[in-house]
Design a protein around this motif. Structure first.
Motif, PDB file in Angstrom:
ATOM      1  N   UNK A   1      -5.962  17.295  37.885  1.00 14.42           N
ATOM      2  CA  UNK A   1      -4.648  17.899  37.643  1.00 14.42           C
ATOM      3  C   UNK A   1      -4.718  19.428  37.636  1.00 14.42           C
ATOM      4  N   UNK A   2      -5.879  19.992  37.954  1.00  9.27           N
ATOM      5  CA  UNK A   2      -5.998  21.440  38.091  1.00  9.27           C
ATOM      6  C   UNK A   2      -6.254  22.191  36.807  1.00  9.27           C
ATOM      7  N   UNK A   3      -6.768  21.512  35.775  1.00 13.28           N
ATOM      8  CA  UNK A   3      -7.043  22.160  34.498  1.00 13.28           C
ATOM      9  C   UNK A   3      -8.429  22.800  34.495  1.00 13.28           C
ATOM     10  N   UNK A   4      -8.604  23.812  33.657  1.00  9.39           N
ATOM     11  CA  UNK A   4      -9.890  24.483  33.456  1.00  9.39           C
ATOM     12  C   UNK A   4     -10.412  24.129  32.073  1.00  9.39           C
ATOM     13  N   UNK A   5     -11.716  23.826  31.971  1.00  8.26           N
ATOM     14  CA  UNK A   5     -12.283  23.420  30.687  1.00  8.26           C
ATOM     15  C   UNK A   5     -12.545  24.639  29.808  1.00  8.26           C
ATOM     16  N   UNK A   6     -12.101  24.558  28.563  1.00  9.69           N
ATOM     17  CA  UNK A   6     -12.297  25.655  27.610  1.00  9.69           C
ATOM     18  C   UNK A   6     -13.690  25.565  26.990  1.00  9.69           C
ATOM     19  N   UNK A   7     -14.309  26.689  26.631  1.00  8.95           N
ATOM     20  CA  UNK A   7     -15.563  26.642  25.873  1.00  8.95           C
ATOM     21  C   UNK A   7     -15.302  26.153  24.450  1.00  8.95           C
TER      22      UNK A   7
END
Length: 508
Positions: free
Chosen positions: A241-247
């Motif tokens: 879905x185009x999300x970026x993983x947060x630290x």
């Protein structure tokens, strides 16, 4: 009697038998363990088609060790009754007898004995009837004699409840003649040696046929825990879905990022020690963005950005307290703060899947440590409709298409919604997540533009994993009670995702 002689006797009996033999009956006739006959059957099967063996299962009732003792000595209540003389017996003395504690309550409920609490030497037990019939012993003796069918279902259930009776499954073999039946046993060769070839003796020797469909020994390999498998599936959905993983590697968090930055007041019950794990060393966080801290303090104590705040004396020492994070929303707050420092603003989609910690009472559905899944979208002009649309797409990829949204309250989102899905197995609506739009009091002090909205939602990782793997107790999934065989045997997780138009029901 060794396997060899047993195998020979089995073949001789089978030759004279009409139809076949039962392995359990043969073991009883020969006076050997049933497993010895089973070993002989398997060794004959390995020689080819000398015999045919059909595995059969039968259930029967057997007495437990305590049940055998009662069948021999009598029930606890009958022994207590026999121990009471006509003149009575002090209750304290009766309770010291081997059957005293169990037998006393049973004999009282049967109204065989009574207690006189007005006796001079303390409570005294007397007989109420002259004689009793020990029905428990009689029933157990029926089972011991192979006549368990004479007992009713209620009687058997009562004996099982007292752990005097158990149902066992007996697996036996029905053995019959094979296509190559013979009473003489000749060992089949398994290897062709050079000597056999040179001498030509291989022509006269029987060889064991090869089983080309047999499976080889599985190589030793690692295994993924079910939680890791389901986590991988969720992570893949977010990435699609185009999300970026947060630290999310900071398990230790300050109260500021965990609570204050989310516009959660310092007197909120969630910040009490009975809900949160606070750290003793280091007790306080030293590095905080002080300009941002002052804006948060002003919003809490005086209001601002269209809000009147909470009107209380906000304390920096309270915000510095270190704790084990209670949710991954603290990571979302950090990510949004970093996003606000980038000029000009660019829309972003973040997600995280990681551990959180709460001072929960441990039971079948709660642990002090669990995983939280969180999704966050920041963009201009996002509304509740956008949130419902993203949730619809997200849960459809999980195979959940029937959704309902119910208004709720969260300290840092307004409006807020609980997400419910119809569970086909339970035949009812169950909560699958929580969601909402972050409040301006949380976003504007960070420095985000006024027309930027942030929609967010979250759910646990353990609940869908338990549903997928049919686990009822969370302690069988996580912790020291986990059966490692479950990890070895569990197949690769496949979420029941079905492509197609979603069917969403929205409740006002």
């Amino acid at each position: 009697m060794a396997d060899g002689p047993v195998a020979e006797v089995l073949l001789q009996r089978l030759e004279a038998a009409d139809g076949g033999l039962d392995s359990a009956e043969l073991a009883a006739e020969l006076g050997v363990e049933h497993q010895t006959v089973v070993g002989a059957v398997k060794s004959l099967q390995a020689l080819g088609e000398i015999i045919e063996a059909e595995l059969r299962s039968t259930k029967r009732w057997e007495l437990t060790a305590e049940g055998e003792e009662i069948a021999r000595e009598g029930s606890h209540e009958a022994r207590v009754f026999r121990s009471v003389p006509p003149e009575g017996l002090p209750q304290s003395e009766l309770m010291r007898l081997p059957s005293g504690k169990v037998g006393f309550s049973k004999a009282m409920s049967n109204k065989w004995i009574r207690v006189d609490k007005s006796a001079a030497d303390g409570p005294r037990v007397f007989r109420v009837v002259d004689s009793v019939e020990d029905e428990v012993q009689r029933r157990l003796q029926l089972v011991q004699g192979g006549r368990a069918e004479k007992l009713g279902e209620k009687e058997r259930s009562e004996l099982r409840k007292r752990k005097l009776l158990t149902e066992v499954t007996l697996k036996t073999y029905w053995v019959s003649k094979g296509s190559a039946f013979s009473t003489s046993i000749s060992k089949q060769e398994t290897e062709l040696s050079p000597e056999m070839i040179s001498s030509g003796s291989w022509r006269d020797r029987p060889f064991k046929p090869y089983n080309f469909s047999a499976h080889g020994v599985l190589p030793d390999s690692g295994h993924l825990h079910p939680l890791l498998k389901v986590r991988t599936q969720f992570r893949q959905i977010f990435l699609e879905m185009g999300f970026t993983e947060m630290p999310t590697d900071n398990y230790i968090e300050s109260s500021f990022w965990n609570f204050d930055a989310l516009f959660q007041p310092q007197q909120h019950p969630a910040r009490d020690q009975h809900d949160t794990f606070f750290l003793r060393d280091p007790a306080q966080a030293q590095q905080l963005p002080m300009d941002y801290v002052h804006r948060v303090k002003r919003t809490h104590s005086q209001g601002g950005y269209g809000s009147q705040g909470y009107k209380y004396n906000w304390k920096l020492d309270e915000a510095r307290k270190n704790l084990l994070r209670t949710h991954t929303t603290s990571a979302s707050a950090r990510a949004l703060y970093r996003l606000a420092q980038k000029k000009p603003f660019t829309a972003a989609k973040y997600f995280s899947i990681d551990r959180v910690f709460r001072n929960e009472t441990l039971d079948a559905t709660h642990l002090a440590e669990f995983h939280q899944i969180e999704g966050v979208v920041a963009d201009h002009g996002l509304t509740l409709g956008h949130l419902m649309g993203v949730l619809r797409e997200f849960f459809t990829k999980l195979g959940i298409t029937q959704l309902r949204f119910k208004p709720t309250y969260n300290p840092y989102t307004e409006p807020s919604m609980e997400v419910f899905s119809y569970h086909q197995g339970l035949k009812k609506w169950v909560e699958v997540g929580n969601s909402g739009i972050f409040r301006p009091e949380m976003l504007l002090p960070m420095g985000l533009p006024e027309n930027v909205s942030v929609i967010a939602w979250g759910l646990s990782l353990e609940r869908p994993t338990m549903i997928k793997y049919g686990i009822n107790n969370i302690r069988e999934l996580v912790g020291h009670k986990v059966n490692l065989q479950m990890v070895y045997d569990s197949p690769l997780c496949r979420l029941d995702a079905e492509r197609g138009p979603p069917s969403t029901q929205e409740a006002a």
